[in-house]
Enzyme design. Sequence first.
Site, mmCIF file in Angstrom:
data_model
loop_
_atom_site.group_PDB
_atom_site.id
_atom_site.type_symbol
_atom_site.label_atom_id
_atom_site.label_comp_id
_atom_site.label_asym_id
_atom_site.label_seq_id
_atom_site.Cartn_x
_atom_site.Cartn_y
_atom_site.Cartn_z
ATOM 1 N N GLY A 1 -56.266 8.641 3.134
ATOM 2 C CA GLY A 1 -57.430 9.346 2.616
ATOM 3 C C GLY A 1 -57.865 10.518 3.464
ATOM 4 O O GLY A 1 -57.559 10.606 4.660
ATOM 5 N N ASN A 2 -58.579 11.430 2.845
ATOM 6 C CA ASN A 2 -59.124 12.598 3.543
ATOM 7 C C ASN A 2 -60.257 13.161 2.719
ATOM 8 O O ASN A 2 -60.257 13.045 1.489
ATOM 9 C CB ASN A 2 -58.038 13.662 3.783
ATOM 10 C CG ASN A 2 -57.039 13.742 2.659
ATOM 11 O OD1 ASN A 2 -57.293 14.338 1.616
ATOM 12 N ND2 ASN A 2 -55.886 13.098 2.839
ATOM 13 N N SER B 1 -52.884 16.675 6.315
ATOM 14 C CA SER B 1 -51.692 17.229 5.669
ATOM 15 C C SER B 1 -51.947 17.534 4.195
ATOM 16 O O SER B 1 -51.192 18.266 3.559
ATOM 17 C CB SER B 1 -50.527 16.242 5.790
ATOM 18 O OG SER B 1 -50.843 15.011 5.156
ATOM 19 N N GLU B 2 -53.015 16.954 3.633
ATOM 20 C CA GLU B 2 -53.354 17.196 2.236
ATOM 21 C C GLU B 2 -54.265 18.412 2.062
ATOM 22 O O GLU B 2 -54.761 18.663 0.958
ATOM 23 C CB GLU B 2 -54.060 15.957 1.644
ATOM 24 C CG GLU B 2 -53.280 14.661 1.768
ATOM 25 C CD GLU B 2 -52.202 14.510 0.714
ATOM 26 O OE1 GLU B 2 -51.771 15.544 0.163
ATOM 27 O OE2 GLU B 2 -51.792 13.372 0.456
ATOM 28 N N HIS C 1 -60.520 12.255 -1.251
ATOM 29 C CA HIS C 1 -59.230 11.715 -1.681
ATOM 30 C C HIS C 1 -59.007 10.404 -0.938
ATOM 31 O O HIS C 1 -59.141 10.347 0.285
ATOM 32 C CB HIS C 1 -58.089 12.686 -1.371
ATOM 33 C CG HIS C 1 -56.735 12.030 -1.432
ATOM 34 N ND1 HIS C 1 -56.268 11.384 -2.551
ATOM 35 C CD2 HIS C 1 -55.757 11.891 -0.490
ATOM 36 C CE1 HIS C 1 -55.067 10.900 -2.311
ATOM 37 N NE2 HIS C 1 -54.737 11.188 -1.064
ATOM 38 N N HIS D 1 -57.323 5.981 -1.444
ATOM 39 C CA HIS D 1 -56.467 5.053 -2.177
ATOM 40 C C HIS D 1 -57.155 3.699 -2.341
ATOM 41 O O HIS D 1 -56.608 2.670 -1.936
ATOM 42 C CB HIS D 1 -55.136 4.861 -1.423
ATOM 43 C CG HIS D 1 -54.535 6.119 -0.910
ATOM 44 N ND1 HIS D 1 -54.264 6.334 0.428
ATOM 45 C CD2 HIS D 1 -54.177 7.259 -1.550
ATOM 46 C CE1 HIS D 1 -53.739 7.533 0.596
ATOM 47 N NE2 HIS D 1 -53.678 8.114 -0.592
ATOM 48 N N HIS E 1 -50.178 7.674 -6.505
ATOM 49 C CA HIS E 1 -50.734 8.168 -5.241
ATOM 50 C C HIS E 1 -52.154 7.649 -5.006
ATOM 51 O O HIS E 1 -52.395 6.918 -4.065
ATOM 52 C CB HIS E 1 -50.706 9.705 -5.245
ATOM 53 C CG HIS E 1 -50.988 10.315 -3.907
ATOM 54 N ND1 HIS E 1 -50.462 11.533 -3.512
ATOM 55 C CD2 HIS E 1 -51.742 9.896 -2.863
ATOM 56 C CE1 HIS E 1 -50.883 11.814 -2.285
ATOM 57 N NE2 HIS E 1 -51.671 10.832 -1.883
#
Length: 434
Positions: free
Chosen positions: A33-34, A78-79, A98, A100, A163
């Site tokens: 997550g981010n 990285s996202e 973002h 999961h 994802h």
Amino acid sequence: MKKLDVKLMHPVEQINMVIGRIYEKGMTTTSGGNISIRDKNGDIWITPSAVDKGDLTPKDIVCVKKDGTIVGLHKPSSEFPFHKAIFEARPDINAIIHAHPPGLVAFSITRQVPNTNITPHFRSVCGKVGYAPYGCPGSKELGKKIADQFIGTDSKAVIMENHGVVLGGSDMLDAYQRFETLELCCCTIVSAGKLGKVHALTDEQIQQYRAQIPSKTSQFSDVGYPSDELAIRRDMVNIIHRACEQGLMISTFGTVSARWSGNDFLITPHNVSRWNISADNIIQVKNGMTEDNKNPSYQVPLHQRIYEQNPHINSIIMTQSPNLMAHSISGTKFDVRTIPESWIFLQDVPSVPFGSLFDDIDGMANMFDKNRVVLIENDCVVVTGDKLLNTFDYLEVAEFSANSLVMAASVGPLCPMGDAEIDELRVAFSAIIR
């Protein structure tokens, strides 16, 4: 529990607090997550890459300046490419989450989109959910596929194939509330599917429901705050925060009231995060009128009628806890004749049709003469009690029992107690059974 006051907090504080809350609630992992915020300068603040989400501090948050310069102790997530792409595509979005979480990932890996029409509230907060085809994590290709789902629509939530999910908001509080609500929606659908068939509402049913929401109540300005009233406010805030911490309430939904004097009572406001609620947000209701310059819950008329018709009731909680809602949206009987404690505290729990909150307020209020808990299909659960703590206890017992029933559905046929056992309980516990 700390408040998320986005008007007063720096982006690094907001991000640190929200990612911490998401991690603590089991909606992301150490590495997963981010989240990000775009500030008024156009700079993007984002969680770092390869740093423990359970141990982040504000100093770990990274800033990517408008010109691309990176400021911070770490590399940005990285996202970052898809965060940047969404911000460029949607000027109205200034915060992105973002992650999961299990419920949303269940839809992601089965390549389905959750139907938020299972309750009017879920539809109102989450809206229709988009779907982005698979792309390699961290790639510009994935960024474009996600951004394409935000372009030309008013959607602020997108399922990412195999994802997770990405959600946007006008600010971080808005994004978090949408994230939390959509995860509850997904978990409710999953649990309901174990019990039976999931029943969603039509757009027309939701429109009719919204049209029946009462208009603003009459108000009064001569407000006094004696010590006994202030004590009730304090107790309500503590119970609301406790309910949020235990997963019995979410930031966007939950109405709590407590009788104060006669049929006058205190009630929660509309459109204030339950995580953030404070004593000064609570609203007095006197003679059917509410405090001036405050926005009370639209359930004031129902609570007023319940107190008027049921002198033994001194508090009410309305919420959408996940396993009770699984029964609510599947139309499955919530059978509390499972263990003695459940039935002793709750007795039999009836379920009423969607729309009952507005169609027959007197009929709803009369139900609590004999029932402590009532399920409203595709809406919520209503719990009553003589004291606020007792009401909360009944809610806990009901949700725990509902969870057991959901789990039992995967084990084997339910074997409830029979009439003989129930009659024995009536005699043995007559002092606490109405």
